[in-house]
Design an enzyme around this catalytic site. Sequence first.
Site, mmCIF file in Angstrom:
data_model
loop_
_atom_site.group_PDB
_atom_site.id
_atom_site.type_symbol
_atom_site.label_atom_id
_atom_site.label_comp_id
_atom_site.label_asym_id
_atom_site.label_seq_id
_atom_site.Cartn_x
_atom_site.Cartn_y
_atom_site.Cartn_z
ATOM 1 N N ASN A 1 0.829 -1.220 0.000
ATOM 2 C CA ASN A 1 0.000 0.000 0.000
ATOM 3 C C ASN A 1 0.857 1.260 0.000
ATOM 4 O OD1 ASN A 1 0.953 0.121 2.584
ATOM 5 N ND2 ASN A 1 -1.041 0.263 3.592
ATOM 6 N N LEU A 2 2.165 1.100 -0.136
ATOM 7 C CA LEU A 2 3.124 2.214 -0.222
ATOM 8 C C LEU A 2 3.116 3.076 1.048
ATOM 9 C CD1 LEU A 2 2.592 3.338 -3.959
ATOM 10 C CD2 LEU A 2 4.311 1.777 -3.049
ATOM 11 N N SER A 3 2.613 2.531 2.173
ATOM 12 C CA SER A 3 2.546 3.344 3.391
ATOM 13 C C SER A 3 3.932 3.598 3.963
ATOM 14 C CB SER A 3 1.662 2.661 4.438
ATOM 15 O OG SER A 3 2.238 1.430 4.817
ATOM 16 N N LEU B 1 -4.307 -4.134 2.543
ATOM 17 C CA LEU B 1 -4.805 -5.479 2.854
ATOM 18 C C LEU B 1 -5.889 -5.480 3.943
ATOM 19 C CD1 LEU B 1 -1.274 -7.010 2.699
ATOM 20 C CD2 LEU B 1 -3.185 -8.016 1.448
ATOM 21 N N SER C 1 9.827 -12.182 14.820
ATOM 22 C CA SER C 1 10.933 -11.371 15.333
ATOM 23 C C SER C 1 11.522 -11.982 16.596
ATOM 24 C CB SER C 1 10.385 -9.985 15.651
ATOM 25 O OG SER C 1 11.285 -9.261 16.438
ATOM 26 N N THR D 1 12.055 -10.395 18.965
ATOM 27 C CA THR D 1 11.420 -9.655 20.047
ATOM 28 C C THR D 1 10.526 -10.585 20.889
ATOM 29 O OG1 THR D 1 10.318 -7.561 20.521
ATOM 30 C CG2 THR D 1 9.357 -8.846 18.769
ATOM 31 N N TYR E 1 3.353 -3.883 19.407
ATOM 32 C CA TYR E 1 4.044 -4.425 18.228
ATOM 33 C C TYR E 1 4.552 -5.840 18.521
ATOM 34 C CZ TYR E 1 7.809 -5.724 15.199
ATOM 35 O OH TYR E 1 8.620 -6.466 14.384
ATOM 36 N N LYS F 1 3.466 -9.936 17.041
ATOM 37 C CA LYS F 1 4.303 -11.023 16.514
ATOM 38 C C LYS F 1 4.020 -12.323 17.287
ATOM 39 C CE LYS F 1 6.043 -8.664 13.275
ATOM 40 N NZ LYS F 1 5.574 -8.926 11.892
ATOM 41 N N TYR G 1 13.344 -12.966 12.929
ATOM 42 C CA TYR G 1 14.516 -12.186 12.519
ATOM 43 C C TYR G 1 15.200 -11.587 13.727
ATOM 44 C CZ TYR G 1 11.449 -11.731 8.362
ATOM 45 O OH TYR G 1 10.585 -11.932 7.321
ATOM 46 N N ASN H 1 16.292 2.932 14.359
ATOM 47 C CA ASN H 1 17.251 1.819 14.404
ATOM 48 C C ASN H 1 18.684 2.317 14.245
ATOM 49 O OD1 ASN H 1 14.648 0.304 12.820
ATOM 50 N ND2 ASN H 1 15.483 -0.604 14.669
ATOM 51 N N ARG I 1 23.672 -7.071 19.901
ATOM 52 C CA ARG I 1 22.620 -7.590 19.020
ATOM 53 C C ARG I 1 23.265 -8.454 17.942
ATOM 54 N NH1 ARG I 1 20.331 -5.526 22.554
ATOM 55 N NH2 ARG I 1 18.687 -3.948 22.548
HETATM 56 C C1 WQD Z 1 20.097 -1.655 18.318
HETATM 57 C C2 WQD Z 1 21.057 -1.201 19.412
HETATM 58 C C3 WQD Z 1 20.118 0.407 20.919
HETATM 59 C C4 WQD Z 1 19.637 3.628 18.007
HETATM 60 C C5 WQD Z 1 14.683 -3.567 16.922
HETATM 61 C C6 WQD Z 1 13.187 -3.463 16.955
HETATM 62 C C7 WQD Z 1 12.623 -4.697 17.627
HETATM 63 C C8 WQD Z 1 13.062 -5.921 16.838
HETATM 64 C C9 WQD Z 1 14.540 -5.987 16.782
HETATM 65 C C10 WQD Z 1 11.619 -6.243 14.908
HETATM 66 C C11 WQD Z 1 20.385 -1.080 20.778
HETATM 67 C C12 WQD Z 1 21.257 1.018 20.140
HETATM 68 C C13 WQD Z 1 19.945 2.414 18.605
HETATM 69 C C14 WQD Z 1 20.386 4.779 18.385
HETATM 70 C C15 WQD Z 1 21.685 3.422 19.885
HETATM 71 N N1 WQD Z 1 12.622 -5.811 15.474
HETATM 72 N N2 WQD Z 1 20.943 2.318 19.528
HETATM 73 N N3 WQD Z 1 21.393 4.631 19.290
HETATM 74 O O1 WQD Z 1 16.588 -2.358 19.849
HETATM 75 O O2 WQD Z 1 17.413 -4.457 18.795
HETATM 76 O O3 WQD Z 1 15.166 -3.492 18.236
HETATM 77 O O4 WQD Z 1 15.065 -4.767 16.269
HETATM 78 O O5 WQD Z 1 10.835 -7.030 15.272
HETATM 79 O O6 WQD Z 1 11.269 -4.640 17.708
HETATM 80 O O7 WQD Z 1 12.827 -2.298 17.631
HETATM 81 O O8 WQD Z 1 17.270 -2.430 17.370
HETATM 82 O O9 WQD Z 1 18.395 -0.835 15.864
HETATM 83 O O10 WQD Z 1 16.753 0.052 17.575
HETATM 84 O O11 WQD Z 1 18.943 -0.834 18.350
HETATM 85 O O12 WQD Z 1 22.616 3.360 20.717
HETATM 86 O O13 WQD Z 1 20.152 5.908 17.893
HETATM 87 O O14 WQD Z 1 21.511 0.128 19.089
HETATM 88 O O15 WQD Z 1 20.149 0.849 22.253
HETATM 89 O O16 WQD Z 1 21.325 -1.483 21.713
HETATM 90 P P1 WQD Z 1 16.638 -3.200 18.657
HETATM 91 P P2 WQD Z 1 17.795 -0.936 17.228
#
Ligand code: WQD
Length: 338
Positions: free
Chosen positions: A32-34, A59, A125, A127, A150, A154, A178, A200, A232
């Site tokens: 939907n290009l959102s 959808l 995820s 998560t 969110y 999942k 993921y 992110n 991570r």
């Molecule tokens: C990574 C690390 C931050 C930004 C995301 C989604 C979550 C899941 C997994 C989908 C962390 C640090 C980040 C910044 C920072 N995805 N950071 N400065 O937290 O693992 O979660 O991916 O389902 O729902 O939110 O990923 O990229 O936000 O952060 O220091 O400006 O980078 O604290 O340690 P995260 P992220």
Amino acid sequence: MKILVTGGLGFIGSHTVVELQNEGFEVVIIDNLSNSSIDVLDGIEAITGKRPIFEEFDLRDKSKVQNFFKKHNDVAGVIHFAASKAVGESVENPLLYYENNLGVLVYILQELKQKEGASFIFSSSCTVYGQADEMPITEDAPVKPAESPYGNTKQIGEEIIRDTCKVTPDLKAIALRYFNPIGAHPSAHIGELPLGVPQNLVPYITQTGVGLREQLSVFGDDYPTPDGTCIRDYIHVVDLAKAHVKALQRLLNDKNEDNYEVFNLGTGTGSSVLEVIHSFESVSGKKLNYRIVDRRAGDIIQAYADTTKANEVLGWKAESTLDDAMKSAWEWERKVRS
Ligand code: WQD
């Protein structure tokens, strides 16, 4: 063979469309290009030499979903990416998340239930594990109470699929959990296009590197990790995309043992925020402007995958290094801003 990719113009979806077309699948995209751009179709065509079929609609419109499956009754499999993914927004507007991420899932499963032997891949995820007690995280680790609507979508999404598969032996599904997808296609024809200020880490780093943001805030350096910053499992989006093709082939070839299976998709290696910054600096040759600030609420200390199941059962392994992924993310960012 025709495969429907919902959200196929998004970040992970578009890279998966490329890998599907490279493997000879015929792809139909619904988007939907959102949170994506129509130009992504050009990028996919530039890489693969083929333009996927594209249908633009939301959808959440159930009658459109029904009409789509009537028109494309030869769809053999669905890879379902279309969903909302901003954790903060989901806290502000939970019903939007439940409607987008779960209402739509139900509509699609209702259609697939009526087909003979449909295959379904779901974007889940890491998560769902919250802060797991043991590292690396296996698929058997307990699912922890969700921290946000969110995250809840999942978890519930997985349950909806599992329960549906139980009573629909003909339906075969895989949920892919993921870890942290990053990077872009090495051609720089497609990549991540976050709306507004990135939440992110990696897009924030590349946008800072290119001068769009002044400074990266590193959220905390007092965590119980070797350098004090969070850990991570950052996985190259092309590796992630290839895993979807493997998962789909497993279902299409009737190789699955159960009609609902779950796999972790990560590299198996944890990297700290400072390691990601240093990787960026080494591949870009630029010093990154960053400073340490307070912890971000809700962040877990560490999460990285045990990938044994995906390695052995899907015959898939992440191949790219963190540097490869950061290099591709940087090349994409420079191209987008040039
Ligand atoms: C990574 C690390 C931050 C930004 C995301 C989604 C979550 C899941 C997994 C989908 C962390 C640090 C980040 C910044 C920072 N995805 N950071 N400065 O937290 O693992 O979660 O991916 O389902 O729902 O939110 O990923 O990229 O936000 O952060 O220091 O400006 O980078 O604290 O340690 P995260 P992220």
